[in-house]
Design a protein around this motif. Structure first.
Motif, mmCIF file in Angstrom:
data_model
loop_
_atom_site.group_PDB
_atom_site.id
_atom_site.type_symbol
_atom_site.label_atom_id
_atom_site.label_comp_id
_atom_site.label_asym_id
_atom_site.label_seq_id
_atom_site.Cartn_x
_atom_site.Cartn_y
_atom_site.Cartn_z
ATOM 1 N N LYS A 108 0.802 -1.222 0.000
ATOM 2 C CA LYS A 108 0.000 0.000 0.000
ATOM 3 C C LYS A 108 0.831 1.267 0.000
ATOM 4 N N GLY A 109 2.132 1.154 0.291
ATOM 5 C CA GLY A 109 2.944 2.366 0.275
ATOM 6 C C GLY A 109 4.211 2.257 1.094
ATOM 7 N N TYR A 110 4.793 3.419 1.358
ATOM 8 C CA TYR A 110 6.075 3.496 2.049
ATOM 9 C C TYR A 110 5.969 4.391 3.281
ATOM 10 N N LYS A 111 6.841 4.096 4.264
ATOM 11 C CA LYS A 111 7.005 4.990 5.404
ATOM 12 C C LYS A 111 8.446 5.492 5.386
ATOM 13 N N ILE A 112 8.595 6.808 5.452
ATOM 14 C CA ILE A 112 9.901 7.454 5.292
ATOM 15 C C ILE A 112 10.263 8.220 6.560
ATOM 16 N N LYS A 113 11.554 8.185 6.894
ATOM 17 C CA LYS A 113 12.070 9.062 7.958
ATOM 18 C C LYS A 113 13.008 10.079 7.329
ATOM 19 N N TRP A 114 12.659 11.336 7.471
ATOM 20 C CA TRP A 114 13.458 12.454 6.955
ATOM 21 C C TRP A 114 14.117 13.115 8.165
ATOM 22 N N SER A 115 15.431 12.969 8.303
ATOM 23 C CA SER A 115 16.147 13.443 9.489
ATOM 24 C C SER A 115 17.143 14.526 9.109
ATOM 25 N N TYR A 116 17.253 15.529 9.955
ATOM 26 C CA TYR A 116 18.251 16.565 9.702
ATOM 27 C C TYR A 116 18.528 17.368 10.957
ATOM 28 N N LYS A 117 19.621 18.102 10.905
ATOM 29 C CA LYS A 117 20.009 19.026 11.961
ATOM 30 C C LYS A 117 20.003 20.425 11.364
ATOM 31 N N ASN A 118 19.281 21.339 11.980
ATOM 32 C CA ASN A 118 19.268 22.712 11.458
ATOM 33 C C ASN A 118 20.023 23.641 12.393
ATOM 34 N N ASN A 119 20.546 24.699 11.828
ATOM 35 C CA ASN A 119 21.274 25.706 12.614
ATOM 36 C C ASN A 119 20.375 26.919 12.789
ATOM 37 N N LEU A 120 19.375 26.747 13.661
ATOM 38 C CA LEU A 120 18.372 27.788 13.850
ATOM 39 C C LEU A 120 18.976 29.083 14.368
ATOM 40 N N SER A 121 19.931 28.977 15.275
ATOM 41 C CA SER A 121 20.525 30.189 15.870
ATOM 42 C C SER A 121 21.165 31.068 14.803
ATOM 43 N N LYS A 122 21.889 30.438 13.885
ATOM 44 C CA LYS A 122 22.539 31.200 12.814
ATOM 45 C C LYS A 122 21.518 31.743 11.839
ATOM 46 N N GLN A 123 20.534 30.899 11.505
ATOM 47 C CA GLN A 123 19.523 31.291 10.529
ATOM 48 C C GLN A 123 18.741 32.519 10.976
ATOM 49 N N LEU A 124 18.446 32.611 12.279
ATOM 50 C CA LEU A 124 17.641 33.708 12.805
ATOM 51 C C LEU A 124 18.477 34.824 13.426
ATOM 52 N N SER A 125 19.816 34.713 13.298
ATOM 53 C CA SER A 125 20.722 35.728 13.848
ATOM 54 C C SER A 125 20.460 35.965 15.336
ATOM 55 N N ILE A 126 20.313 34.881 16.080
ATOM 56 C CA ILE A 126 20.039 34.966 17.507
ATOM 57 C C ILE A 126 21.333 35.284 18.249
ATOM 58 N N PRO A 127 21.314 36.244 19.194
ATOM 59 C CA PRO A 127 22.533 36.594 19.940
ATOM 60 C C PRO A 127 23.142 35.379 20.645
ATOM 61 N N GLN A 128 24.446 35.378 20.752
ATOM 62 C CA GLN A 128 25.179 34.251 21.327
ATOM 63 C C GLN A 128 24.666 33.877 22.719
ATOM 64 N N GLU A 129 24.376 34.883 23.530
ATOM 65 C CA GLU A 129 23.980 34.615 24.914
ATOM 66 C C GLU A 129 22.598 33.968 25.020
ATOM 67 N N LEU A 130 21.827 33.990 23.926
ATOM 68 C CA LEU A 130 20.486 33.405 23.955
ATOM 69 C C LEU A 130 20.379 32.094 23.180
ATOM 70 N N ARG A 131 21.480 31.641 22.598
ATOM 71 C CA ARG A 131 21.410 30.478 21.711
ATOM 72 C C ARG A 131 21.118 29.179 22.439
ATOM 73 N N ASP A 132 21.457 29.104 23.726
ATOM 74 C CA ASP A 132 21.191 27.881 24.479
ATOM 75 C C ASP A 132 19.700 27.552 24.514
ATOM 76 N N LYS A 133 18.861 28.582 24.420
ATOM 77 C CA LYS A 133 17.417 28.373 24.430
ATOM 78 C C LYS A 133 16.943 27.544 23.241
ATOM 79 N N PHE A 134 17.741 27.561 22.156
ATOM 80 C CA PHE A 134 17.277 26.945 20.919
ATOM 81 C C PHE A 134 17.996 25.635 20.576
ATOM 82 N N THR A 135 18.869 25.172 21.480
ATOM 83 C CA THR A 135 19.601 23.935 21.183
ATOM 84 C C THR A 135 18.673 22.728 21.078
ATOM 85 N N LYS A 136 17.573 22.746 21.808
ATOM 86 C CA LYS A 136 16.660 21.596 21.783
ATOM 87 C C LYS A 136 15.892 21.485 20.463
#
Length: 321
Positions: free
Chosen positions: A78-106
């Motif tokens: 009937k079909g396929y099940k796919i896992k699409w996995s990746y790591k994004n660099n949200l802090s860089k993408q959104l120009s988040i200040p260094q001191e606040l980047r820990d908030k976005f590691t998760k």
């Protein structure tokens, strides 16, 4: 918040897909059908480029890239099940200040589990509720960070402007068509039989993620090349959104942001909106694997004292080494 922020946000909120069109029996044809097996793994380099101009002055030039892993975790009749996995660099993408980047590691790592039918046509994300919850938390963090240095009134306005997007991210359709555009590009040709000789002209209908009727668009589809020995081809889709429908979508969005009908009408008086897409897709049509996909959207908006344009490019390349 400047007007151009929400105007240019809007321009990426409509997602085109290749329309599955059957072709005459006497034409040269290609069938796009997935021939995958459980355990198949492919890696892709995904690059997203965003450029914005205001009155011909470049105000943003941003590029973000990541490596994604495409794994077939189940295969049935009937079909396929796919896992699409990746790591994004949200802090860089959104120009988040260094001191606040820990908030976005998760939010760095993400597994998207989704299904297709037996032909490889995208059906839906299975773990969308989990992803939606994460996206909502992430957007609330972004609003908090962005609003930290704003006045109280500006902060309230920011939250109003972001509300339609938060609502969109909470829906299964919004996640599938706006957040994970890559999946739409990868699976859009599947489940169809294409005429490789003639260009196909048709009217497409794109989903309106802000509510209301679908947005009409004039579209064309043609094959640039076909190599039957390697079972490889290049197809091109071009699309122009219907200006009247795009204007109606903009009106609905302004109302959702809290503007009255009169204010929305005044903002859009004599406005001009021009949105065009060009998507070039190179595939191994057997077994059904993209080699390189490049999608470019050019959008121009003129309204009141604002003149802006935006170019969004998404490139998906198969990694062969």
């Amino acid at each position: 918040m400047k007007k151009n922020y929400w105007i240019l946000f809007l321009l990426t909120a409509i997602q085109p897909v290749v329309t599955s069109a059957q072709t005459p029996h006497n034409s040269t044809k290609i069938n796009f059908i997935a021939y995958w097996a459980k355990g198949d793994v492919y890696r892709f380099r995904v690059t997203k480029t965003k450029k914005k101009w205001e009155k011909d002055q470049l105000i943003k030039d941003q590029k973000n890239a990541y490596i994604a892993r495409f794994e077939v975790i189940d295969s049935t009749e009937k079909g396929y099940k796919i896992k699409w996995s990746y790591k994004n660099n949200l802090s860089k993408q959104l120009s988040i200040p260094q001191e606040l980047r820990d908030k976005f590691t998760k939010y760095k790592f993400l597994d998207v589990i989704y299904t297709t039918n037996e032909y490889g046509e995208f059906q839906g994300i299975e773990n969308w509720r989990e992803i939606s919850k994460m996206m909502e938390e992430m957007m609330q963090e972004i609003i908090k960070v962005a609003g930290a240095k704003l006045s109280t009134d500006a902060n309230i306005q920011l939250k109003k402007i972001m509300t339609p997007f938060l609502v969109m991210y909470k829906s299964k359709q919004g996640l599938e068509q706006q957040v994970f555009k890559e999946l739409a590009f990868i699976h859009s040709p599947f489940g169809a039989q294409y005429n490789v000789v003639d260009s196909v002209q048709y009217e497409d209908q794109l989903p309106n993620l802000f509510g209301g009727a679908p947005i009409k668009a004039d579209a064309s589809l043609y094959f640039q090349s076909v190599d039957t020995a390697q079972q490889r081809c290049i197809m091109v889709q071009q699309l122009k959104l219907n200006p009247k429908d795009a204007m109606q979508m903009m009106t609905n969005l302004l109302k959702k942001m809290g503007l009255t009908a009169d204010k929305a009408k005044n903002i859009l008086k004599n406005a001009q909106i021009d949105i065009r897409d060009h998507c070039k897709m190179e595939f191994y049509y057997y077994p059904g694997i993209p080699i390189k996909i490049t999608s470019q959207r050019d959008a121009i908006v003129h309204m009141q004292d604002f003149q802006g344009r935006q170019r969004d490019i998404v490139t998906i390349e198969l990694i062969t080494d």
